[in-house]
Write an enzyme that holds these catalytic residues in place. Structure first.
Site, PDB file in Angstrom:
ATOM      1  CE1 TYR A  91      -6.118  -7.917  -6.597  1.00 40.58           C
ATOM      2  CE2 TYR A  91      -6.364  -8.750  -4.381  1.00 40.58           C
ATOM      3  CZ  TYR A  91      -6.142  -7.697  -5.240  1.00 40.58           C
ATOM      4  OH  TYR A  91      -5.961  -6.440  -4.745  1.00 40.58           O
TER       5      TYR A  91
ATOM      6  CG  HIS B 109      -5.973  -9.044   1.911  1.00 44.06           C
ATOM      7  ND1 HIS B 109      -6.195  -9.489   0.631  1.00 44.06           N
ATOM      8  CD2 HIS B 109      -5.887  -7.688   1.814  1.00 44.06           C
ATOM      9  CE1 HIS B 109      -6.233  -8.467  -0.198  1.00 44.06           C
ATOM     10  NE2 HIS B 109      -6.054  -7.366   0.498  1.00 44.06           N
TER      11      HIS B 109
ATOM     12  CG  HIS C  17      -4.882   0.351  -3.784  1.00 43.37           C
ATOM     13  ND1 HIS C  17      -4.097   0.513  -2.668  1.00 43.37           N
ATOM     14  CD2 HIS C  17      -5.822  -0.564  -3.450  1.00 43.37           C
ATOM     15  CE1 HIS C  17      -4.557  -0.250  -1.683  1.00 43.37           C
ATOM     16  NE2 HIS C  17      -5.600  -0.931  -2.144  1.00 43.37           N
TER      17      HIS C  17
ATOM     18  CE  LYS D 156      -6.645  -1.020   4.674  1.00 44.19           C
ATOM     19  NZ  LYS D 156      -7.900  -1.291   3.930  1.00 44.19           N
TER      20      LYS D 156
ATOM     21  NE  ARG E 227      -3.562  -2.168   2.841  1.00 47.32           N
ATOM     22  CZ  ARG E 227      -3.293  -3.285   3.528  1.00 47.32           C
ATOM     23  NH1 ARG E 227      -2.102  -3.417   4.118  1.00 47.32           N
ATOM     24  NH2 ARG E 227      -4.187  -4.250   3.639  1.00 47.32           N
TER      25      ARG E 227
ATOM     26  NE  ARG F  78      -3.003  -3.760  -1.194  1.00 50.55           N
ATOM     27  CZ  ARG F  78      -2.474  -4.516  -0.234  1.00 50.55           C
ATOM     28  NH1 ARG F  78      -1.165  -4.642  -0.138  1.00 50.55           N
ATOM     29  NH2 ARG F  78      -3.248  -5.159   0.632  1.00 50.55           N
TER      30      ARG F  78
END
Length: 318
Positions: free
Chosen positions: A292, A283, A257, A189, A152, A260
């Site tokens: 994906y 994730h 992004h 995150k 990110r 990414r």
């Protein structure tokens, strides 16, 4: 209530919308069509007799007929407003549209570049200058790292040149580069740290940048800094990537992004290892990564359409 009575109530409601709320002719027309469709779908049911299950069934039918979630939501909104008016002005006991929701709109697939386009973009185009300026070296290192490791942009700008500890002995860096190991550690995150491999081309670009990188003005170990030594911000990375994409002739709107997404799609296409892609992207749930797999099938479908002699039969060809 007969058809004439239903039309009379609908007409009174539309008239009130026009006079009291002063809605446009176009909006009134849309409400009229939605109410006419509701009346046609329930031809033998008085407005006061419409039930919650009737509306749910109609919403499901519209969805099965191919209406988009947005269109169904608009119709439900029109019907809900009408039944609210009936409850207020015509003695309706309850609004049958309450708690009925349109189907969720399909989440759009993230945009990903083709492998050739991604490589052309991050490598600086077909022909770069023999002796690039420091800003160009910085750009290439940032873009190569974004694509090489699927970072990110917020993770990218937090990377330091090396691991650093604070006075309390804890890590003082949000992320750091380990050139010898060919890895980068970043904080994603939820404050979760992860280690991601860095590809050969990205390592070469990083080494070229480190050879000319000015010392950070704040005394930090920031990996990416401006000409004045300020740590690179996410916004500056976005602007630089957009300008660079235009300069090398990339045909789509590129932001960090996109690189990414391209990383995830290309690794999945090559490996088929969804769990590994999940770990590299950081994730928390594999559900976030499963999008994906759709991108992967999209790629396969494009190859099929271009290569298979019978592919056009799907579009009605002979």
């Amino acid at each position: 209530m007969d058809g004439a009575g239903r039309l009379d109530l609908a007409g009174r409601y539309l008239s009130q919308l026009a006079t009291q709320r002063q809605l446009s002719v176009h909006t009134i027309g849309a409400y009229r069509r939605d109410l006419a469709e509701l009346a046609a779908l329930l031809p033998d049911t008085a407005w006061q007799e419409v039930q919650h299950n009737d509306i749910r069934r109609l919403a499901a039918r519209l969805h099965a007929q191919g209406h988009s979630p947005r269109t169904i939501a608009r119709k439900l909104s029109s019907w809900r407003g009408f039944f609210n008016w009936l409850a207020r002005d015509a003695g309706l006991a309850a609004n049958p549209v309450d708690a009925v929701r349109a189907p969720r709109a399909a989440k759009p697939l993230p945009k990903a570049l083709s492998v050739d386009d991604a490589v052309h973009l991050v490598s600086g185009g077909a022909h770069g200058p023999a002796h690039p300026e420091p800003a160009a070296l910085c750009n290439r290192a940032m873009f190569e790292l974004l694509y090489s490791s699927g970072l990110r942009v917020s993770e990218l700008v937090g990377v330091d040149v090396a691991y650093a500890r604070g006075q309390d002995g804890r890590a003082a860096s949000l992320g750091w580069l380990d050139l010898a190991a060919g890895e980068v550690v970043v904080t994603g995150k939820g404050g979760k740290m992860r280690k991601v491999p860095v590809g050969r081309h990205a390592l070469e670009a990083l080494q070229a940048w480190l050879a000319v990188r000015p010392p950070p003005a704040d005394g930090s170990a920031a990996l990416f800094v401006s000409a004045r030594g300020a740590r690179m911000s996410a916004r500056v990375v976005q602007l630089r990537l957009k300008a660079h994409a235009l300069r090398v002739g990339t045909s789509v709107n590129v932001h960090p992004h996109v690189l990414r997404h391209s990383f995830a799609s290309h690794v999945l296409q090559s490996s088929g290892d969804l769990r590994a892609v999940q770990e590299m992207l950081g994730h928390a749930s594999i559900t976030s990564t499963q999008v994906y797999t759709a991108l992967d099938f999209q790629h396969l479908a494009e190859v099929y359409d271009k290569a298979h002699p019978r592919a056009k039969a799907r579009d009605g060809g002979k």
